[in-house]
Design a protein around this motif. Structure first.
Motif, PDB file in Angstrom:
ATOM      1  N   ASP A 458     148.266 111.877  30.981  1.00 23.31           N
ATOM      2  CA  ASP A 458     146.927 112.167  30.578  1.00 23.31           C
ATOM      3  C   ASP A 458     146.778 111.112  29.612  1.00 23.31           C
ATOM      4  OD1 ASP A 458     149.329 112.651  28.949  1.00 23.31           O
ATOM      5  OD2 ASP A 458     148.214 113.970  27.535  1.00 23.31           O
ATOM      6  N   ARG A 462     150.352 108.779  22.370  1.00 23.03           N
ATOM      7  CA  ARG A 462     150.635 109.473  21.481  1.00 23.03           C
ATOM      8  C   ARG A 462     152.215 110.246  22.024  1.00 23.03           C
ATOM      9  NH1 ARG A 462     145.757 113.132  22.455  1.00 23.03           N
ATOM     10  NH2 ARG A 462     146.450 114.611  24.164  1.00 23.03           N
ATOM     11  N   GLU A 464     152.910 112.387  23.969  1.00 22.21           N
ATOM     12  CA  GLU A 464     152.859 113.345  25.117  1.00 22.21           C
ATOM     13  C   GLU A 464     153.003 112.502  26.259  1.00 22.21           C
ATOM     14  OE1 GLU A 464     149.359 115.563  24.355  1.00 22.21           O
ATOM     15  OE2 GLU A 464     149.348 116.446  26.201  1.00 22.21           O
ATOM     16  N   TRP A 468     150.271 115.453  33.398  1.00 24.73           N
ATOM     17  CA  TRP A 468     149.203 116.869  33.474  1.00 24.73           C
ATOM     18  C   TRP A 468     148.504 116.919  34.727  1.00 24.73           C
ATOM     19  CZ3 TRP A 468     148.900 120.819  29.938  1.00 24.73           C
ATOM     20  CH2 TRP A 468     149.528 120.448  28.832  1.00 24.73           C
ATOM     21  N   ASP A 471     144.480 116.497  34.747  1.00 27.83           N
ATOM     22  CA  ASP A 471     143.994 115.014  34.642  1.00 27.83           C
ATOM     23  C   ASP A 471     143.984 114.440  35.902  1.00 27.83           C
ATOM     24  OD1 ASP A 471     145.149 116.330  32.351  1.00 27.83           O
ATOM     25  OD2 ASP A 471     144.326 114.582  31.324  1.00 27.83           O
ATOM     26  N   TRP A 534     144.157 122.837  37.053  1.00 27.81           N
ATOM     27  CA  TRP A 534     145.319 122.017  36.877  1.00 27.81           C
ATOM     28  C   TRP A 534     146.119 122.182  38.154  1.00 27.81           C
ATOM     29  CZ3 TRP A 534     142.058 122.517  32.993  1.00 27.81           C
ATOM     30  CH2 TRP A 534     142.037 121.603  32.223  1.00 27.81           C
ATOM     31  N   PHE A 584     143.203 126.947  30.812  1.00 27.54           N
ATOM     32  CA  PHE A 584     142.588 125.592  29.857  1.00 27.54           C
ATOM     33  C   PHE A 584     140.998 125.536  30.007  1.00 27.54           C
ATOM     34  CE2 PHE A 584     146.680 123.939  30.944  1.00 27.54           C
ATOM     35  CZ  PHE A 584     147.224 124.049  29.539  1.00 27.54           C
ATOM     36  N   TRP A 587     138.019 122.834  29.618  1.00 26.98           N
ATOM     37  CA  TRP A 587     139.016 122.120  28.570  1.00 26.98           C
ATOM     38  C   TRP A 587     138.190 121.008  27.648  1.00 26.98           C
ATOM     39  CZ3 TRP A 587     142.907 123.303  25.676  1.00 26.98           C
ATOM     40  CH2 TRP A 587     143.581 122.338  25.106  1.00 26.98           C
ATOM     41  N   HIS A 765     142.390 108.150  28.084  1.00 25.82           N
ATOM     42  CA  HIS A 765     142.562 109.243  28.852  1.00 25.82           C
ATOM     43  C   HIS A 765     141.616 109.422  29.959  1.00 25.82           C
ATOM     44  CE1 HIS A 765     144.723 112.539  27.154  1.00 25.82           C
ATOM     45  NE2 HIS A 765     144.141 113.469  27.759  1.00 25.82           N
TER      46      HIS A 765
HETATM   47  C1  BGC Z   1     146.362 116.804  27.573  1.00 26.97           C
HETATM   48  C2  BGC Z   1     145.223 116.953  28.560  1.00 26.97           C
HETATM   49  C3  BGC Z   1     145.720 118.270  29.709  1.00 26.97           C
HETATM   50  C4  BGC Z   1     145.570 119.062  28.313  1.00 26.97           C
HETATM   51  C5  BGC Z   1     145.704 120.645  28.750  1.00 26.97           C
HETATM   52  C6  BGC Z   1     146.298 117.871  26.626  1.00 26.97           C
HETATM   53  O1  BGC Z   1     147.347 117.659  25.415  1.00 26.97           O
HETATM   54  O2  BGC Z   1     146.166 115.289  27.022  1.00 26.97           O
HETATM   55  O3  BGC Z   1     144.744 115.957  29.121  1.00 26.97           O
HETATM   56  O4  BGC Z   1     145.237 118.364  30.338  1.00 26.97           O
HETATM   57  O5  BGC Z   1     146.525 119.101  27.143  1.00 26.97           O
HETATM   58  O6  BGC Z   1     145.582 121.541  27.764  1.00 26.97           O
END
Ligand code: BGC
Length: 881
Positions: A458, A462, A464, A468, A471, A534, A584, A587, A765
């Motif tokens: 994603d 950060r 993370e 994902w 994405d 997703w 989501f 989102w 992103h």
């Molecule tokens: C990510 C996103 C992801 C999303 C889903 C985020 O924290 O960065 O790109 O798809 O969460 O909730």
């Protein structure tokens, strides 16, 4: 003259680590037009002179120059194979033999592994993320004919032979669902060996395997100890083979890397370097014995290409002092990778660099959006003249670097950045007369470069950086135009399948490190798998590879995974409407309630729309590989779901029950609108955009398709208008704000200079970069014919508009280069098309009134314009609109 250029095997020029005969493709070169292949001959040999031919296809009558499979010849492990091709065409020309290409086989069976995983860490190191060395000296007893290394790690590793790094890969073995699949790499070490004494060394780090990863900042996701595995096959000229393996005869030691993790960066103490540790003469008496680490070698899978590398150098652009007094280097490009630097200092002098993405409104260092990720490099000098360094087992997402400590004056020329990502051939190019759109294209491409680092992430900065699925799904088609993503997605889709739940549910992130470890997370405690858009990556990504490359193998390989996902939705739907636990939705859409991430489009609607879309795609794929029984079953399921969608989400007058942009976008793009209401739905979408003053308010679900939903339904002008908006919120708003990549939020930086909350505000992103697809498919007009995919028959349908005076675009298909340029002067369009040999295209002239120059083509009338069927070659056409 007919020639063959560029043989590819499994889409690669030289795959390393093959265990079953690859599929072959090649490109035909000719100075003629309308060339197609009539036959080919393919040979495989043991040697580059083709004296010992192992396989000869004979002359095969076929027009297929891609997806060529040969009967399985018995490959041997650890061996190089040579391939050449010649072909004949419809002009009775036969090409000479192509230059030979080669591939190297890996270990054909995992039973051949004699090596053990060895670790220089102990139980006490479970909480460490330090670097370790392992090494072994050995004798080469004669002339070496060929030699190969098969290596991997629990953690990350770098391999050295006789003091030199083997290969140019970085961050090997990459990230897979390690408990189920671990890739190993194959290297040709023939020229690195010497007669007599040799030494192998490997440096190992924590990486994704045991370093801190995920929302709860937990460590040891896969294990508590790093380890290295290596098996080295040396074939001598005299016909004998010797195999060197990792075992308890190897020695281990700590390396100068005192700490290295994906999020936090690296601490390197150069005073701990041991000169020559990877060379034969080194005395390793003080080193300790390694320990054997347990790992199931049945999980080992050879990687044949697409490894991560330092791909591109980015020079430092300026060095400056912020209002708060920090010294900062600006690389001018937000990116993913690392910094190389030079330094002169006394022993123990420290360099400390904090990488970050963006300056705040006052021009000061802004670290908040990195959340807990430190992105910090610390280097302690050994004090011996000029020292150079770049990190080994971490990467940073950054445009800027704060030089917190540096002995002496940090000069710009001492710092260079490198973009690090999976090695993929760049296939697509797009340029036009609007410089903001060109910058958008640049940003989309850099979004890809920044987030295709072994897994589709994603974001790269950060705490993370996870795979994902949403994405990766949203961006797949755009990415697959820009670069050859086959190997990359093929690898990741195997992890998607491996990490599916027994019922077929698809995790939100792959590799899945969240399931069972997110109880404390405010969001993910509701569910860690199976969210619409997703989870649909399991179907849409293979479909996209099928379209882009015409490859049916990917359908076969992913078939069970796709089917399990469709069955999961069916089993959890009620009356054709599917919804499940944590969704989501649309989102980060702007129609969300204040402070919420969830857009206003109801989950039932987005879920059921994707349920229909994926089921339809799956049914078609079943048909394309000849599974007619499944085709029938899933096509009728698809029709039922579409019916259910229509019943639930349209009222009796044909209005959608949800009056959001995204509801209308998915209904239109996924073909869920009853035919009689199609125009009405599209017109309503236009009104919903007008209501926002001509802006979109869509999130992850609606954004990728909004322009398509317009242009496919008579609103190309409105699609262009939307694309070209440059005030907030819009794609070009980011460009105007100086973005060099794609932002996570439309309001990452708001018009008043303030930022979206730091808890989720990435500036790299790629999701909204999915608009790229519209630039390539509609503005440039490269469309794929589903029945003849891989651009075997391309559809070229450029839509003139947006006040553009020219567009230049190209795409390197598996058959060769497809290109299309158009220029507009007054009402005359000049179009230059290049169609690769052994393919055809249908060319549509947008709103053509009269063809002024046809270059030998025959144009017939088309609904809005003219059309012609085109053979290979280059054509220049002029028409009046
Ligand atoms: C990510 C996103 C992801 C999303 C889903 C985020 O924290 O960065 O790109 O798809 O969460 O909730």
């Amino acid at each position: 003259m007919l020639k063959i250029s560029e043989i590819r095997m499994d889409y690669l020029k030289q795959p390393m680590g093959v265990i079953t005969c690859p599929q072959f493709s090649w490109i035909l070169d000719s100075d003629k037009r309308s060339v197609h292949q009539t036959s080919y001959q393919l040979q495989m040999a043991d040697d580059s002179d083709f004296t010992n031919i192992l396989y000869d296809s004979g002359i095969i009558t076929s027009d297929e120059s891609a997806h060529v499979f040969i009967e399985d010849i018995n490959l041997k492990s650890a061996h190089k194979y040579f391939v050449r091709v010649r072909a004949a065409n419809n002009y009775d020309e036969t090409s000479p033999w192509s230059q030979s290409a080669n591939f190297v086989s890996a270990l054909l069976s995992n039973n051949e592994w004699q090596a053990c995983f060895i670790s220089a860490e102990t139980k006490e190191d479970a909480k460490n993320s330090k670097g370790t060395y392992v090494r072994k000296a050995f004798q080469v007893k004669g002339k070496v004919k060929e030699a190969y290394a098969f290596t991997t790690a629990l953690g990350l590793y770098k391999l050295y032979l006789n003091g030199k790094k083997i290969g140019i890969d970085e961050l090997t073995p990459g990230w897979t669902s390690y408990n189920k699949r671990l890739l190993y790499q194959t290297y040709d070490i023939t020229d690195s060996l010497q007669e007599g004494e040799n030494a192998i060394g490997a440096e190992v780090g924590a990486g994704w395997y045991k370093g801190v990863m995920g929302f709860e900042l937990q460590r040891n996701h896969y294990g508590e100890r790093t380890a290295f595995l290596g098996q080295f096959h040396i074939h001598y000229e005299d016909g004998t083979t010797e195999i060197i393996v990792t075992d308890t005869t190897w020695k281990g030691s700590d390396s100068p890397i005192r700490f290295s993790e994906i999020y936090d960066g690296e601490i390197y103490d150069a005073a701990l370097e041991q000169t020559g540790w990877h060379t034969p003469g080194f005395c390793d008496q003080t080193w300790k014995a390694v320990e054997i680490a347990a790992y199931d070698k049945n999980n080992l899978v050879p990687q044949s290409g697409g490894t991560v590398k330092e791909i591109e150098e980015v020079t430092a652009k300026r060095i400056f002092v912020t209002p708060k007094g920090d010294t900062v280097i600006d690389f001018g490009q937000n990116m993913t990778g690392w910094i190389h630097f030079k330094v002169k200092g006394q022993k123990g002098d420290k360099v400390e660099i904090n990488c970050f993405e963006i300056l705040d409104a006052d021009g000061n260092v802004y670290l908040d959006n990195l959340r807990a990720a430190k992105e910090t490099l610390v280097y302690l000098c050994k004090g011996q003249g000029e020292e150079t360094y770049h990190p080994s087992f971490t990467f940073q997402g950054f445009q800027y670097a704060k030089i917190s400590t540096y002995p002496g004056e940090p000069l710009l020329e001492n710092f260079t950045a490198y973009a690090v990502h999976s090695d993929m051939e760049q296939t697509g190019a797009f340029e036009c007369s609007n410089k903001d759109l060109n910058q958008l294209q640049h940003n989309i491409l850099w979004g890809l470069k920044g987030n295709f680092l072994d897994v589709p992430t994603d974001c790269p900065q950060r705490d993370e950086r996870l795979g994902w699925t949403g994405d990766a799904q949203i961006f797949c088609r755009t990415a697959s135009f820009l670069m050859n993503t086959y190997t990359f997605f093929n690898k990741w889709l195997k992890d998607v399948a491996a990490d599916q739940t027994p019922e077929g549910g698809v995790p939100h992130v792959v590799p899945d490190i969240l399931s069972g470890r997110c109880e404390n997370n405010w969001l993910l405690n509701k569910g860690t798998h199976s969210a619409a858009a997703w989870a649909d990556a399991a179907v849409i990504n293979p479909w996209t590879l099928y379209l882009t490359f015409g490859d049916k193998k990917i359908i076969e390989e992913q078939y069970d995974s796709m089917k399990a996902w469709i069955d999961f939705m069916r089993n959890h739907s009620v009356d054709g409407i599917w919804n499940y636990k944590l969704q989501f939705g649309d989102w980060v859409a702007l129609d969300a309630e204040e402070g919420s991430y969830f857009g206003a489009t109801p989950n039932d609607l987005t879920c059921t729309a994707y349920y229909a879309y994926s089921t339809g795609l799956f049914a078609k794929m079943a048909k394309y590989i000849g599974n007619m029984a499944d085709y029938k079953t899933y096509w009728s399921l698809y029709e039922e779901v579409v019916e259910g969608f229509r019943r639930h989400f349209f009222d009796k007058d044909g209005n959608m029950t949800a009056s959001t942009q995204t509801a209308h976008v998915v209904a239109l793009y996924f073909n869920l609108v009853p035919q009689m209401y199609r125009q009405k739905t599209a017109d309503t979408l236009v009104k919903l955009i007008e209501k926002e003053n001509g802006h979109l308010v869509t999130g992850f679900v609606g954004t990728p398709y909004i322009c398509h939903a317009l242009s496919q339904n008579g609103h190309t002008k409105e699609a262009y208008d939307l694309l070209l908006k440059d005030d907030f919120p819009s794609w070009l708003y980011q460009v105007k704000m100086g973005a060099t990549t794609i932002w996570e939020h439309w309001d990452g930086i708001k018009p008043d200079g303030t930022m979206w909350s730091p808890d989720m505000n990435s500036f790299n992103h790629y999701a909204y970069g999915a608009i790229g697809e519209w630039l390539y498919r509609v503005i440039a007009g490269f469309e794929i014919d589903e029945e003849n995919p891989g651009y075997k028959h391309a559809i070229l349908y450029p839509r003139i508009g947006g006040d553009l005076s020219y567009v230049k675009a190209s795409y390197q298909t598996i058959y060769g280069k497809l290109a299309l340029d158009w220029t507009l002067e007054a009402d005359t369009v000049t179009l230059k098309a290049c169609v690769p040999h052994n393919t055809t295209a249908t060319l549509y002239l947008d709103e053509a009134q009269e063809v002024l120059e046809s270059d030998g083509l025959h144009f017939a009338d088309h609904i809005s314009g003219k059309e012609a069927l085109v053979g290979s070659g280059v054509y220049t056409i002029k028409f009046r609109r």
